[in-house]
Design an enzyme around this catalytic site. Sequence first.
Site, mmCIF file in Angstrom:
data_model
loop_
_atom_site.group_PDB
_atom_site.id
_atom_site.type_symbol
_atom_site.label_atom_id
_atom_site.label_comp_id
_atom_site.label_asym_id
_atom_site.label_seq_id
_atom_site.Cartn_x
_atom_site.Cartn_y
_atom_site.Cartn_z
ATOM 1 N N THR A 1 41.492 75.816 38.342
ATOM 2 C CA THR A 1 41.027 74.940 37.441
ATOM 3 C C THR A 1 40.834 73.644 37.940
ATOM 4 O O THR A 1 41.719 73.085 39.041
ATOM 5 C CB THR A 1 42.249 74.794 36.498
ATOM 6 O OG1 THR A 1 42.485 76.058 35.823
ATOM 7 C CG2 THR A 1 42.009 73.715 35.417
ATOM 8 N N GLU B 1 44.819 84.702 44.347
ATOM 9 C CA GLU B 1 43.760 85.128 45.264
ATOM 10 C C GLU B 1 43.146 86.453 44.593
ATOM 11 O O GLU B 1 43.966 86.842 43.676
ATOM 12 C CB GLU B 1 44.549 85.518 46.612
ATOM 13 C CG GLU B 1 45.068 84.258 47.155
ATOM 14 C CD GLU B 1 45.845 84.447 48.631
ATOM 15 O OE1 GLU B 1 45.767 85.643 49.119
ATOM 16 O OE2 GLU B 1 46.319 83.561 49.144
ATOM 17 N N PRO B 2 42.222 87.041 45.275
ATOM 18 C CA PRO B 2 41.543 87.971 44.840
ATOM 19 C C PRO B 2 42.322 89.409 44.812
ATOM 20 O O PRO B 2 42.361 90.086 43.876
ATOM 21 C CB PRO B 2 40.266 88.406 45.889
ATOM 22 C CG PRO B 2 40.191 87.081 46.470
ATOM 23 C CD PRO B 2 41.302 86.398 46.413
ATOM 24 N N ALA C 1 46.068 75.634 43.709
ATOM 25 C CA ALA C 1 45.081 76.996 44.302
ATOM 26 C C ALA C 1 46.438 78.024 44.572
ATOM 27 O O ALA C 1 46.932 77.764 45.920
ATOM 28 C CB ALA C 1 44.232 76.783 45.307
ATOM 29 N N GLY D 1 47.522 87.959 41.293
ATOM 30 C CA GLY D 1 47.927 86.908 40.214
ATOM 31 C C GLY D 1 49.262 86.632 39.839
ATOM 32 O O GLY D 1 49.876 85.546 40.380
ATOM 33 N N GLU E 1 49.694 79.900 34.956
ATOM 34 C CA GLU E 1 51.025 79.312 35.506
ATOM 35 C C GLU E 1 51.910 80.152 34.953
ATOM 36 O O GLU E 1 53.275 79.824 34.675
ATOM 37 C CB GLU E 1 51.299 78.002 34.572
ATOM 38 C CG GLU E 1 50.442 76.678 35.022
ATOM 39 C CD GLU E 1 50.580 76.259 36.618
ATOM 40 O OE1 GLU E 1 49.676 76.450 37.423
ATOM 41 O OE2 GLU E 1 51.856 76.122 36.811
ATOM 42 N N ASP F 1 58.426 74.327 37.611
ATOM 43 C CA ASP F 1 59.536 73.931 36.730
ATOM 44 C C ASP F 1 58.852 72.547 36.060
ATOM 45 O O ASP F 1 59.380 72.252 34.939
ATOM 46 C CB ASP F 1 60.872 73.157 37.667
ATOM 47 C CG ASP F 1 61.605 74.496 38.270
ATOM 48 O OD1 ASP F 1 60.893 75.569 37.814
ATOM 49 O OD2 ASP F 1 62.371 74.502 39.135
ATOM 50 N N THR G 1 52.056 84.539 33.351
ATOM 51 C CA THR G 1 51.608 84.874 31.973
ATOM 52 C C THR G 1 53.149 85.101 31.047
ATOM 53 O O THR G 1 54.063 84.777 31.198
ATOM 54 C CB THR G 1 51.137 86.396 31.999
ATOM 55 O OG1 THR G 1 52.270 87.069 32.600
ATOM 56 C CG2 THR G 1 50.023 86.615 32.862
ATOM 57 N N ARG H 1 55.093 74.116 34.045
ATOM 58 C CA ARG H 1 55.312 74.928 32.921
ATOM 59 C C ARG H 1 55.646 74.252 31.555
ATOM 60 O O ARG H 1 54.632 74.598 30.651
ATOM 61 C CB ARG H 1 56.270 76.053 33.159
ATOM 62 C CG ARG H 1 55.483 77.315 34.301
ATOM 63 C CD ARG H 1 56.537 78.358 34.561
ATOM 64 N NE ARG H 1 55.785 79.161 35.267
ATOM 65 C CZ ARG H 1 56.391 80.163 36.114
ATOM 66 N NH1 ARG H 1 57.542 80.199 36.247
ATOM 67 N NH2 ARG H 1 55.449 81.126 36.707
HETATM 68 C C1 LIG Z 1 40.723 80.109 33.235
HETATM 69 C C2 LIG Z 1 41.734 80.261 34.187
HETATM 70 C C3 LIG Z 1 42.311 79.467 34.947
HETATM 71 C C4 LIG Z 1 43.107 79.516 36.029
HETATM 72 N N1 LIG Z 1 43.665 78.521 36.763
HETATM 73 C C5 LIG Z 1 44.252 78.656 37.709
HETATM 74 C C6 LIG Z 1 44.836 77.505 38.877
HETATM 75 O O1 LIG Z 1 44.281 76.602 38.428
HETATM 76 N N2 LIG Z 1 45.160 77.951 39.785
HETATM 77 C C7 LIG Z 1 45.586 79.315 40.105
HETATM 78 O O2 LIG Z 1 46.330 79.585 41.226
HETATM 79 N N3 LIG Z 1 45.191 80.359 39.153
HETATM 80 C C8 LIG Z 1 44.627 80.195 38.214
HETATM 81 N N4 LIG Z 1 44.271 81.157 37.325
HETATM 82 C C9 LIG Z 1 44.902 82.359 37.585
HETATM 83 C C10 LIG Z 1 46.114 82.827 36.648
HETATM 84 O O3 LIG Z 1 47.281 82.197 36.792
HETATM 85 C C11 LIG Z 1 46.185 84.240 36.771
HETATM 86 O O4 LIG Z 1 45.251 84.870 36.138
HETATM 87 C C12 LIG Z 1 47.525 84.869 36.130
HETATM 88 O O5 LIG Z 1 48.755 84.449 36.999
HETATM 89 C C13 LIG Z 1 47.629 86.344 35.880
HETATM 90 O O6 LIG Z 1 47.157 86.967 37.095
HETATM 91 P P1 LIG Z 1 46.099 88.017 36.890
HETATM 92 O O7 LIG Z 1 44.964 87.861 36.292
HETATM 93 O O8 LIG Z 1 45.844 88.630 38.413
HETATM 94 O O9 LIG Z 1 47.001 89.135 36.314
HETATM 95 P P2 LIG Z 1 48.057 90.291 36.733
HETATM 96 O O10 LIG Z 1 49.082 89.977 37.490
HETATM 97 O O11 LIG Z 1 47.135 91.342 37.310
HETATM 98 O O12 LIG Z 1 48.527 90.812 35.486
HETATM 99 C C14 LIG Z 1 47.931 91.621 34.500
HETATM 100 C C15 LIG Z 1 48.663 91.816 33.369
HETATM 101 O O13 LIG Z 1 50.136 92.656 33.549
HETATM 102 C C16 LIG Z 1 51.154 91.850 33.264
HETATM 103 N N5 LIG Z 1 52.159 91.699 34.369
HETATM 104 C C17 LIG Z 1 52.015 91.545 35.604
HETATM 105 N N6 LIG Z 1 53.250 91.886 36.266
HETATM 106 C C18 LIG Z 1 53.982 92.252 35.465
HETATM 107 C C19 LIG Z 1 55.523 92.484 35.621
HETATM 108 N N7 LIG Z 1 56.242 92.303 36.690
HETATM 109 N N8 LIG Z 1 55.967 92.970 34.561
HETATM 110 C C20 LIG Z 1 55.448 93.033 33.227
HETATM 111 N N9 LIG Z 1 54.198 92.793 33.007
HETATM 112 C C21 LIG Z 1 53.490 92.175 34.124
HETATM 113 C C22 LIG Z 1 50.719 90.354 33.075
HETATM 114 O O14 LIG Z 1 51.536 89.690 32.407
HETATM 115 C C23 LIG Z 1 49.300 90.778 32.770
HETATM 116 O O15 LIG Z 1 49.229 90.972 31.258
HETATM 117 C C24 LIG Z 1 43.555 80.821 36.300
HETATM 118 C C25 LIG Z 1 43.153 81.834 35.452
HETATM 119 C C26 LIG Z 1 42.181 81.665 34.347
HETATM 120 C C27 LIG Z 1 41.607 82.924 33.753
#
Ligand SMILES: Cc1cc2nc3c(=O)[nH]c(=O)nc-3n(C[C@H](O)[C@H](O)[C@H](O)COP(=O)(O)OP(=O)(O)OC[C@H]3O[C@@H](n4cnc5c(N)ncnc54)[C@H](O)[C@@H]3O)c2cc1C
Length: 408
Positions: free
Chosen positions: A173, A142-143, A139, A146, A385, A259, A387, A262
């Site tokens: 997850t 947070e809200p 985890a 990401g 993990e 590390d 994007t 991913r």
């Molecule tokens: C089904 C599911 C399972 C998940 N499981 C877990 C889990 O087990 N544990 C956990 O902690 N989280 C989990 N997540 C959360 C996931 O890791 C986040 O959704 C992810 O890190 C992206 O964060 P965000 O959704 O807030 O998008 P944002 O960070 O808001 O990003 C939105 C877009 O902007 C892009 N972006 C952001 N910053 C940059 C930058 N500096 N340069 C260029 N582009 C950028 C991103 O690539 C993305 O395309 C899960 C999410 C889903 C949908």
Amino acid sequence: MINLELPKKLRASANQAHQVAAEIFRPASRKYDLAEHEYPIELDTMAAMVEGLSDSGGDVSGATGGRKTEGEKDEHATELLGNSNGGNMSALMNALETSWGDVGLMLSIPYQGLGNAAIAAVATDEQLERFGKVWAAMAITEPSFGSDSAAVTTTATLDGDEWVLNGTKIFVTAGSRATHIVVWASVDKSLGRAAIKSFVVPRDAKGLTVSRLEHKLGIKASDTAEIRFEDCRIPKDNILGSPEVNVEKGFAGVMQTFDNTRPLVAAMAVGVGRAALEELRKVLTDAGIEISYDKPANNQHAAAAEFLRMEADFESAYLLSLRAAWMADNKKPNSLEASMSKAKAGRMGTDVTLKAVELAGATGYSQRTLLEKWGRDSKILDIFEGTQQIQQLIVARRVLNLSSDKLK
Ligand SMILES: Cc1cc2nc3c(=O)[nH]c(=O)nc-3n(C[C@H](O)[C@H](O)[C@H](O)COP(=O)(O)OP(=O)(O)OC[C@H]3O[C@@H](n4cnc5c(N)ncnc54)[C@H](O)[C@@H]3O)c2cc1C
């Protein structure tokens, strides 16, 4: 000379994982895709199998990331991986094979959560003894954030012999099924990212509530939970790594877990990519299209040429993920390679699965095969993990030797 053959030990465990994927996951795949939030009873069989195997010394789950506690011998250590225990490679092969069966169910396998890989990456031997056999979710999100993992607002305050956690985590997850949650929290917000540490929290700890489950595009067999921590107390020694805040070192400690995780996520994309390629080959063969490895691609049917391109893309993602896991097993710094593998495999997974839907036409788009499902399932592997964009950012920073302040 490079030898890309899997060692005997890995071949056996990969075969076992493949059998689980073919005999348990594939037959149940559509059922849980259509019944989101229903508990897959097949997981109980899995739990019994994993427990049985770990009692007999096997590690089909990769739950410990293959790490052995002090005193435990690994007679396979030098088999092919050279000089290490091969645990990351073993976990990677298992993730790949089981994802070939079903990514959502794979993410629900007991004792094989992303939190387990985090524990394996940074736990002390004593902690590995205590947490080596738990089922741990991870985890971080947070809200309020990401991608920006340094923006953690959940707090952990030391009170006597206990840490007191407060905050909300989203998109966890296996958050409602795992026995434990590895939680990222700040021990002192005034000290910035260096104060972010990870904590192992039992899911039944007082003050921990699973507050909702998400509805999603794909991996519907996997539960994705919101978890609240309200004065949630855990023992003082449930902190992973050192409790010291080292401002110089930043939050390299917790980041180290990526590390290990991913390359695993990369392997999941490789697994689902392989599933789609195999199904597509069948569809094309049934349509009378020959895929030849002797003729140049430009002398073949356009669909065959496209298949060959996708297969090459798949192979490079596979090899990049193997390299990243091999480096982790051999204690070589692999942040760059871990991100490269995840970026390449994440993109390959979505590209190959969606292209397979396209090339199979109506068959691909309908529910006659699992192609459309894999197209939906694969997308998450390019999001969680870190994007696609975040992996590219990390690769660029490392290659150009620029800090996160310089390249954002
Ligand atoms: C089904 C599911 C399972 C998940 N499981 C877990 C889990 O087990 N544990 C956990 O902690 N989280 C989990 N997540 C959360 C996931 O890791 C986040 O959704 C992810 O890190 C992206 O964060 P965000 O959704 O807030 O998008 P944002 O960070 O808001 O990003 C939105 C877009 O902007 C892009 N972006 C952001 N910053 C940059 C930058 N500096 N340069 C260029 N582009 C950028 C991103 O690539 C993305 O395309 C899960 C999410 C889903 C949908």
